[in-house]
Motif scaffolding. Structure first.
Motif, PDB file in Angstrom:
ATOM      1  N   SER A   3      -1.746  74.187  88.830  1.00  0.00           N
ATOM      2  CA  SER A   3      -1.091  75.358  89.654  1.00  0.00           C
ATOM      3  C   SER A   3       0.216  75.710  88.659  1.00  0.00           C
ATOM      4  CB  SER A   3      -0.366  74.673  90.897  1.00  0.00           C
ATOM      5  OG  SER A   3       0.178  73.178  90.662  1.00  0.00           O
ATOM      6  N   LEU A   4       0.774  74.919  87.808  1.00  0.00           N
ATOM      7  CA  LEU A   4       1.775  75.336  86.880  1.00  0.00           C
ATOM      8  C   LEU A   4       1.048  76.662  85.882  1.00  0.00           C
ATOM      9  CD1 LEU A   4       4.586  74.332  86.137  1.00  0.00           C
ATOM     10  CD2 LEU A   4       3.609  73.169  84.571  1.00  0.00           C
ATOM     11  N   ILE A   5      -0.237  76.429  85.675  1.00  0.00           N
ATOM     12  CA  ILE A   5      -0.524  77.533  84.665  1.00  0.00           C
ATOM     13  C   ILE A   5      -0.745  78.538  85.471  1.00  0.00           C
ATOM     14  CG2 ILE A   5      -2.728  78.232  83.484  1.00  0.00           C
ATOM     15  CD1 ILE A   5      -1.130  76.106  81.800  1.00  0.00           C
ATOM     16  N   LEU A  60      -9.087  76.373  88.728  1.00  0.00           N
ATOM     17  CA  LEU A  60      -7.940  76.997  89.919  1.00  0.00           C
ATOM     18  C   LEU A  60      -7.482  75.903  90.604  1.00  0.00           C
ATOM     19  CD1 LEU A  60      -9.327  80.429  90.389  1.00  0.00           C
ATOM     20  CD2 LEU A  60      -7.318  79.871  89.114  1.00  0.00           C
ATOM     21  N   PRO A  61      -6.452  75.785  91.074  1.00  0.00           N
ATOM     22  CA  PRO A  61      -6.024  74.881  92.083  1.00  0.00           C
ATOM     23  C   PRO A  61      -6.510  75.169  93.403  1.00  0.00           C
ATOM     24  CG  PRO A  61      -4.278  76.487  91.884  1.00  0.00           C
ATOM     25  CD  PRO A  61      -5.270  76.943  90.885  1.00  0.00           C
ATOM     26  N   ASN A  62      -6.898  74.006  94.207  1.00  0.00           N
ATOM     27  CA  ASN A  62      -7.589  73.869  95.609  1.00  0.00           C
ATOM     28  C   ASN A  62      -8.987  74.300  95.355  1.00  0.00           C
ATOM     29  OD1 ASN A  62      -4.816  73.325  96.359  1.00  0.00           O
ATOM     30  ND2 ASN A  62      -4.406  75.466  96.942  1.00  0.00           N
ATOM     31  N   GLY A 119     -14.316  73.153  86.914  1.00  0.00           N
ATOM     32  CA  GLY A 119     -12.924  72.366  86.228  1.00  0.00           C
ATOM     33  C   GLY A 119     -12.943  72.918  84.759  1.00  0.00           C
ATOM     34  N   ARG A 120     -13.518  73.916  84.248  1.00  0.00           N
ATOM     35  CA  ARG A 120     -13.324  74.079  82.879  1.00  0.00           C
ATOM     36  C   ARG A 120     -13.166  75.680  82.609  1.00  0.00           C
ATOM     37  NH1 ARG A 120     -15.046  70.110  79.084  1.00  0.00           N
ATOM     38  NH2 ARG A 120     -15.170  71.902  77.520  1.00  0.00           N
ATOM     39  N   LEU A 121     -12.184  76.106  83.487  1.00  0.00           N
ATOM     40  CA  LEU A 121     -11.830  77.725  83.625  1.00  0.00           C
ATOM     41  C   LEU A 121     -10.855  77.572  82.363  1.00  0.00           C
ATOM     42  CD1 LEU A 121     -11.157  79.354  86.961  1.00  0.00           C
ATOM     43  CD2 LEU A 121     -12.650  79.916  85.005  1.00  0.00           C
TER      44      LEU A 121
END
Lengths: 642, 141, 133, 283, 361
Positions: A3-5, A60-62, A119-121
């Motif tokens: 989420s920070l990113i 991405l988050p969530n 999970g590797r975006l």
């Protein structure tokens, strides 16, 4: 983390959108400063959160997925480009952008796009960290600087229509997309950010909307779109490969022959963005844009995206003929633009040549690829971003005071604008004064070249030796101009007082950064850059910086000497500036001397540009052709290797 | 210790000489006379010079130049007027554009006579100039 | 002076391959004549071993045309005539604006200046003979 | 012995060496011109006098810049023999030279400026050589420091004949000898009067002179690197090189900057580049 | 565009004399050169009002300390022609012997200065060492190194004995041999060729257009030498002016070097031809005051000099005027300086062999 990113990327975009609607300059100032602080803070928080520095991957988050959003964005960009091109009757850019869209649409519709591991975006490691810090901090400072600069810019050029809302919007969009670019692991995602930076630079270069600048803007657009097309075709080719679109996996080690064609095209993309020959022209044209644009585009962001990509690709291409070719494109670019630089009188263009040259060195390092050279490349990125960013901003400030970018009009700057001179000297010292900054990197590079066997090693050494000496010449000329003194009038003295707080803040911060990085060179090398280089090339643990106390002392002394001297001299009175030797002729204060036929005249001096020995235009053309040939070979080699 | 006596550097200026004394000044540097034996260097630059060797006399146009050259020489410094014209205006004293000897403008320390002054006298003048230089240094010290 | 005729003659010398060897002005006595006094100018041309002159008598009020259209090197002579003799030379190729020389006595060959010099000489001679006596 | 001791010794001894060298140079040159020439210690007298004389300063920064020139020149020598990385020394050497350029340029007067620009040109001409030379020596001996080269079992000169030859060429620039003395001249009868030093006087000029003595000593130390198996032989070789330079100085006219730049680059490319290439291909 | 302006002179070590040029440069290319003179202007021509014609010769000798002898000789020739004085034969021969010796002196001096200007100090020293030999001859025969004062209206003041003349010729031969070694360097040294060859080219047409005189014109192939007029006995010896065609700085050096050799040869011939013996008449004193006018031309080391003398029967001449060779060559110099390199400026200025003292009088 993720989420920070996302915040890092999205926040500037949102702020950018907000700024588009704000016409009150006081309010804009507040928003820009606050948003800048948030961006800088976020980048620092990201770096700190990131902690130990080993590579991490995330999505991405969530659990959000991208879906077709990339395609939509791509089409949106294409529509915009086509629209603008039609408005200005240009043909090349739409062709290129439509090519890209065609590739993307084909991939999407044919279903050839491989399944994405959610999970590797994103990929965050020490290089991303360095880049995020550079973009976050230097980028913010540049935005703040622009607040002061643009005010004066429009005051001194009343004919240019003020579109500051657009300008500041673009700056923030730029920062956001750069953040996205340096943390992307999924190549199609990176491509989108890549295209957004291209577009932003196009709009920023064409900011003044004169016929001239629109021409340069389209130059930049065409060349970068060409790179972008290469990027998309590479994606097309990689789509068939297992893990082909996963940058980290793609570059985990030496590439297989099957991957080389795609990598060649990615290198092409990197070279266009890094303004390497034969694509250097766009960066020179970009010098006609307002100076913060130059600072943003050519010190910390745009061009750094190119070398960033190449550094990422380095482990895959190093050791192959592709890597060697890329390296030589970079090194030859360094040599040629350094040679052209000595014939250039426009200070911003000199800075541009120096930028292209420094990028050339980084490209050289990336192409050759070894722990030492990657270390060198990253070090140059850091020093260059700080020092060159500072220099572009300072030149912008000077330009608004003296109404000239001509190096020849910078003479006696020390007497006229002492504090600005001290800042300029810090930047120049940071760029080239041995034994500091870029020079430390060059020194290590030479050491590394010594280990490269065969003619390549010899050639690289020779290129480095000549290129370095050439940079000495143009920096030396600039130094002479800045450091010269004469007595000045009260009015001339008062000019400096009218520089805005924003500019001072940004420039002084950057200057402190230059000095700070020098002081903490050891820490940066041992904690960040060194481990990164070792991790990337899986080298054995070693120290890259052979710093002895005596060297460190010399370095700091050399760096601080000139700016400190400038500050000291500006307070120093009691010298007879009229007492120079003029073959016995009478001289009076302010540098006026007796002339033939009873006249008097102020001393005028013009630097040497090696007329008759170096033909800048010819050298540029030869360099463009030579590197163009190399580039064609490079792509051909990639294709043949298949 | 003073080094002035061992390293007198000269500046030669041709005020309005007929070249006669000028070439004799130059001749002093050449093999037959070799003034460098005494550490003399012909500097050509007032800022490096200790002794101003000046030939010819003062006229309307060169008066500023003479003053300026002298002013640009760092202290201590000595003026040697070489030849009749520099001493008094010489044969040209009555010409309309001649204002007189160098002492019209500068404090002359040594007068070297002759038309043209002979190298031997010039060397002698320089050596006397060295003495004057020493004295000035002592006075200022 | 006859400007057209003069320039035609100079032009003839030029076309026939003569070179300009000298331009000389002379203050013509009596020097105590009322101004404007008379000056004599000689343009001397040389070809191989021959030497010929054109002579004109002028006053400071007359206009003396420059010959620099034919002989570029004439500018030094002409500037000099203007500064030292006060002659009104017009159309000089390289006009030094009165800055060729800088003299203590302005226009040192004017009738007045010559007269002053001769008087000074006479006085000095008288004084010397007086001393002798 | 600790290498730092060598560095300190260099700072102390180099001026004496350089001064004496200049003294011998002036006598030998004078003899070549059928003159007697000054006493051997003349350079020291000159230096002493300059230090005692008034220094007329045109601006406040010339003196600090010249001190920077002197300081970095001394530091270059000290670092060189004190065991610092040789390639790094090449950069400091250029920096030291640059300060002289800046000092002259800061005056903002025509002659100093033209001298500064020309000095920048000779710097541009000579700098590639020094980087390549030191890099090649490192390559050949696999060492990175002065002591490392001296203790290497590999004899340098036989492997780098081209570079040694080029050294004698480029040294002409650094020793300020004709035909390459284009930016300043000990014989002031040139178009730039005294070039770089036109506006320096008194102790300012003394700094330049002293720095030049350090420079000569640095060149001597560099020649020794080629003869790393025997330091006396190296010094002898330097004497030979210096003798050649004096001879060349006395038998050529001053070149124009275009020729200086072109010829030095060509020599560097052909002799040095060729030598380096051979080195990389063979090794 | 900004350009560098270099103030060349009035005090400049390349040229001992004050000549002012404002050199407008781009890099080191001279775009424009604005000259000024007048720093040496003494006004000696006007001294005819203050000095009797008998003494004016001493003033004229001091127009220039390098061609002093010829100036003295020219003044005497002019007055002799006005006053119709017949000069004794031996005196006429002695005059041109001295004149040729002074030409050698002047050329050697110049060669040295030229060498110094392009940074060849050694050659400068050697040229001036040779020149001292000539000065020695002058000192022995006239009593002065620079200013000789042997010319009188109507003849010369001193004789040179026949044995002395033979000794002088032998000495000049020796000098000629030593000179050859130096001349070879001037003509062949590559570093000199780099500085002189093709630099400051004055074509034959240009030389004519700017009315150049002397070696300056002869180096461009213009056959011009006042000695050809035959006055002063040059018709009685074999004489052909030295010509070069290249018109560049090197050609001007070569012309003067060849003239050194030629002068030695001419002196040989003169010593052979002249009437021998002790106690021959040297001077026919003129009577009364001069009246009339004359243009007298003479070939000095730097080229043709023109004297104009106008006398009105009093002790004071009405007008004396000297148009010296440098005065005539300055337009050529200005023309050549434009477009050359800064480093070529000294060479070009020196190869006209400027004598500012002569020019400004």
């Amino acid at each position: 983390m993720s989420s920070l990113i996302v915040f890092l990327v999205a926040f500037p975009l949102v702020v950018g959108g907000l700024l588009l609607g704000i016409r009150n300059s006081k309010l804009r100032n507040v928003i820009v400063v606050l948003a800048g602080l948030v961006v800088a803070g976020a980048s620092i928080v990201t770096a700190v959160t990131f902690g130990n520095g080993d590579a991490v991957f995330f999505g991405l988050p969530n659990g959000l997925t991208l879906g077709r959003s990339l395609l939509v964005l791509e089409i949106a960009i294409a529509v915009f480009v086509v629209a603008v091109s039609i408005q200005h009757r240009r043909i090349l850019a739409p062709v290129l952008v439509l090519g890209q869209v065609a590739v993307s649409v084909y991939l999407e519709l044919s279903g050839k796009m491989p399944e994405l591991e959610p999970g590797r975006l994103f990929w965050f490691d020490r290089l991303s960290m360095i880049m995020v810090l550079i973009i976050g901090i230097i980028g913010t400072l540049i935005c703040i600087h622009s607040l002061g600069y643009m005010r004066d810019y429009h005051r001194s050029s009343p004919l240019i229509k003020g579109r500051r809302t657009v300008f500041f919007c673009l700056l923030f969009v730029f920062l956001g997309s750069m953040f996205g670019l340096v943390v992307s692991n999924y190549l199609p995602l990176m491509l989108i950010f890549w295209e957004v930076t291209t577009l932003c630079s196009f709009l920023l270069i064409g900011y003044t909307r004169t016929k001239e600048t629109i021409g340069y803007a389209f130059d930049a657009l065409n060349m970068n779109m060409l790179g972008g097309l290469g990027f998309s075709v590479a994606i097309l080719m990689l789509a068939g490969q297992p893990d082909g679109l996963d940058l980290a996996k793609l570059t985990a080690g030496p590439a297989t022959a099957a991957l080389l064609p795609a990598l060649a095209l990615l290198c092409l993309a990197g070279l266009t963005k890094a303004a390497q020959m034969p694509f250097s022209r766009w960066l020179l044209g970009a010098m006609y844009a307002p100076s913060p644009t130059s600072a943003l585009l050519h010190s910390s962001t745009m061009v750094k995206a190119g070398v960033f990509l190449l550094l990422r690709l380095s482990p895959a291409i190093a050791g192959s003929s592709l890597g060697t070719l890329v390296a030589f494109v970079g090194m030859l670019t360094f040599l040629f633009v350094s040679l052209v630089g000595v014939t250039e009188q426009n200070t911003k263009k000199v800075l541009a040549y120096s930028t292209i040259g420094s990028l050339g060195l980084i490209v050289g390092c990336a192409g050759l690829g070894s722990p030492e050279l990657i270390w060198v490349g990253v070090m140059i990125i850091i020093f260059h971003a700080l020092a060159k960013g500072l220099l572009f901003l300072v030149v912008g400030t000077i330009e608004n005071r003296l109404y000239s970018k001509d190096m020849e009009n910078f003479d006696t700057l020390l007497s006229r604008l002492p504090l600005v001179s001290a800042l300029a000297l810090t930047g120049i010292a940071g760029m080239f004064i041995a034994p500091f900054g870029v020079v430390v990197a060059k020194w290590t590079a030479i050491r590394a070249f010594l280990e490269i066997p065969g003619w390549q090693g010899a050639a690289l050494l020779v290129i480095m030796a000549f290129g370095t000496s050439l940079t000495l010449f143009y920096w030396g000329k600039l130094l002479i101009k800045v450091l010269s003194m004469r007595s000045v009038s009260e009015y001339e003295r008062s000019v400096e007082k009218r520089i805005s707080r924003f500019e001072w803040l940004a420039e002084i911060s950057l200057a402190s950064g230059v000095i700070g990085v020098a002081a903490f060179l050891g820490v940066i090398s041992e904690q960040v850059v060194g481990p990164y280089a070792l991790a990337t090339f899986k080298g054995t643990s070693q120290s890259f910086l052979h710093i002895e106390p005596v060297i460190l002392a010399t370095m700091i002394a050399a760096l601080l000497f000139l700016p400190a001297l400038a500050l000291w001299a500006s307070r120093h009175e009691g010298y007879n500036t009229a007492d120079f030797y003029a073959a016995g002729r009478p001289v009076t204060s302010g540098g006026v001397m007796g002339m033939a036929l009873g006249a008097t005249q102020t001393v005028t001096l013009r630097n040497y540009y090696l007329d008759g020995v170096v033909n800048g235009k010819l050298v540029f053309r030869v360099g463009t052709i030579a590197c163009g040939v190399l580039l064609v070979t490079l792509i051909a080699v990639g294709m043949v290797a298949r | 210790m003073s080094f002035f006596s061992k390293s007198p550097w000269i500046l030669h200026y041709d005020a309005s000489s007929c070249n006669g004394c000028d070439i004799e000044v130059l001749a002093c540097l050449t093999p037959l006379y070799d003034l460098e034996r005494f550490g003399v260097v012909n500097t050509g630059n007032p800022k490096h010079a200790d002794i101003l060797l000046i030939t010819g006399s003062v006229n309307e146009r060169n008066i500023d130049i003479i003053r300026n050259l002298y002013r640009q020489m760092p202290d201590p410094k000595v003026v040697v007027a070489v030849g009749a014209c520099a001493c008094s205006g010489g044969i040209f004293a009555r010409a309309y554009n001649i204002q007189g000897g160098i002492d019209k403008v500068l404090p002359v320390d040594v007068y070297v006579p002759g038309c043209a002054a002979r190298p031997e006298s010039i060397i002698d003048g320089v050596v006397q100039g060295i003495g004057a230089l020493e004295q000035k240094r002592r006075k200022s010290a | 002076m006859d400007r057209q005729g003069f320039l035609a003659r100079v032009g003839e010398y030029h076309t026939n391959g003569w070179r300009l060897a000298i331009i000389n002005a002379t203050t013509v006595p009596p020097v105590d004549a009322a101004e404007p006094g008379i000056f004599e100018i000689s343009w001397g041309f040389a070809k191989d071993l021959e030497f010929e002159t054109i002579r004109e008598q002028v006053t400071t009020a007359d206009e003396v045309p420059s010959v620099s259209d034919f002989f570029g090197a004439a500018f030094l002579y002409e500037n000099e005539m203007r500064e030292l003799f006060g002659l009104n030379v017009t159309g000089i190729g390289l006009d030094l604006g009165g800055q060729l020389y800088k003299t203590s006595v302005k226009i040192p060959f004017s009738h007045a200046a010559v007269k002053a010099r001769l008087a000074a000489t006479a006085a000095a001679t008288a004084a010397a003979s007086g001393k002798k006596a | 012995m600790n290498p730092i001791v060598f560095g300190v010794l260099f700072i102390l001894i180099a001026p004496i060496f350089g001064g004496l060298l200049a003294g011998v140079d002036r006598i030998v040159s004078a003899r070549m011109q059928s003159r007697v020439g000054p006493p051997l210690l003349q350079p020291f007298y000159d230096l002493g006098k300059l230090l005692q004389k008034e220094a007329r300063q045109v601006n406040p920064i010339a003196e600090p810049l010249l001190l920077g020139h002197l300081g970095f020149m001394a530091a270059t020598g000290a670092m060189l023999v004190g065991g610092t990385d040789l390639i790094f020394v090449a950069f400091v050497f250029a920096l030291a030279a640059l300060f002289l350029v800046l000092a002259a340029g800061s005056v903002n007067s025509p002659y100093s400026f033209a001298g500064a620009e020309r000095e920048l040109i000779v710097l541009l001409a000579s700098e590639p050589f020094f980087i390549l030379m030191l890099a090649a020596i490192c390559k050949v001996t696999d060492a990175s420091s002065y002591q490392g080269v001296l203790s290497s079992a590999v004899m340098v000169a036989p492997k780098l004949p081209g570079i040694l030859l080029a050294f004698t060429f480029v040294a002409t620039i650094k020793l300020r000898k004709s035909p390459f003395d284009i930016s300043t001249s000990h014989h002031a009868h040139q178009e730039l009067v005294s070039g770089l030093t036109s506006d320096m006087s008194g102790r300012l000029l003394a700094y330049v002179e002293l720095a030049h003595w350090y420079e000569s000593a640095i060149l001597a130390a560099l020649v020794v690197l080629f003869f790393n198996w025997s330091v006396p032989l190296g010094l002898l070789a330097f004497a030979v090189v210096y003798g050649l330079e004096v001879l060349v100085d006395n038998s050529t006219s001053r070149a124009k900057w275009q020729l200086v730049l072109r010829s030095t680059w060509v020599v560097t490319l052909l002799l040095v580049g060729g030598n380096v290439l051979a080195l990389f291909l063979i090794k | 565009m900004k350009r560098t302006i270099v103030p060349f002179g009035p005090q400049h070590p390349v040229l001992a004399e004050p000549l002012v040029l404002d050199l407008v440069l781009e890099d080191e290319k001279v775009i424009d050169a604005i000259p000024t003179i007048g720093y040496i202007h003494r006004g000696l021509e006007a001294m005819v009002d203050r000095v009797e014609y008998t003494e004016m010769g001493f003033v004229v000798e001091r127009i220039c300390g390098i061609c002093s002898f010829m100036h003295g000789m020219g003044y005497c020739l002019a007055l002799e022609s006005i006053m119709s004085v017949e000069v004794p034969d031996r005196a006429r021969w002695l005059r041109i012997i001295w004149a040729e010796i002074s030409r050698i002196q002047s050329h050697l001096l110049w060669l040295g200065l030229g060498a110094d200007a392009f940074g060849f100090e050694n050659l400068f020293m050697h040229c001036w060492r040779m020149r001292e030999e000539i000065l020695d001859i002058f000192e022995k025969t006239t009593g002065g190194r620079i200013i000789h004062s042997v010319n009188r209206i109507g003849g010369v003041k001193r004789d040179i004995s026949d044995s002395e003349l033979i000794a002088i010729v032998a000495r000049l031969d020796g000098l000629g041999k030593a000179f050859e070694a130096t001349a070879r360097v001037f003509a062949n040294d590559p570093s000199i060729r780099h500085r002189m060859s093709g630099v400051g080219v004055l074509s034959m047409a240009d030389a004519r257009a700017v009315d150049a005189v002397g070696p300056m014109a002869r180096a461009s192939g213009v056959r011009m030498d006042t000695r050809l007029a035959g006055q002063n006995l040059y018709d009685q010896i074999e004489f052909e002016p030295v010509l070069e065609t290249a018109g560049d700085c090197l050609a001007r050096v070569v012309v003067r070097m060849r003239e050194v050799r030629q002068s030695i040869d001419l002196i040989h011939q003169m010593v052979d031809k002249m009437p021998k013996g002790e106690g021959l008449p040297l001077e026919n004193k003129p009577r009364g005051n001069p009246s009339g006018e004359t243009f007298t031309r003479l070939e000095q080391p730097r080229g043709e000099v023109v004297y104009y003398v106008k006398a009105n029967g009093t002790k004071y001449l009405e007008r004396f005027r000297a148009r010296t060779p440098t005065f005539a060559n300055i337009p050529a110099m200005i023309k050549l300086v434009k477009g050359c390199d800064l480093a070529d400026v000294p060479n070009i200025i020196l190869t006209i062999d400027p004598c500012i003292s002569c020019t400004e009088r």
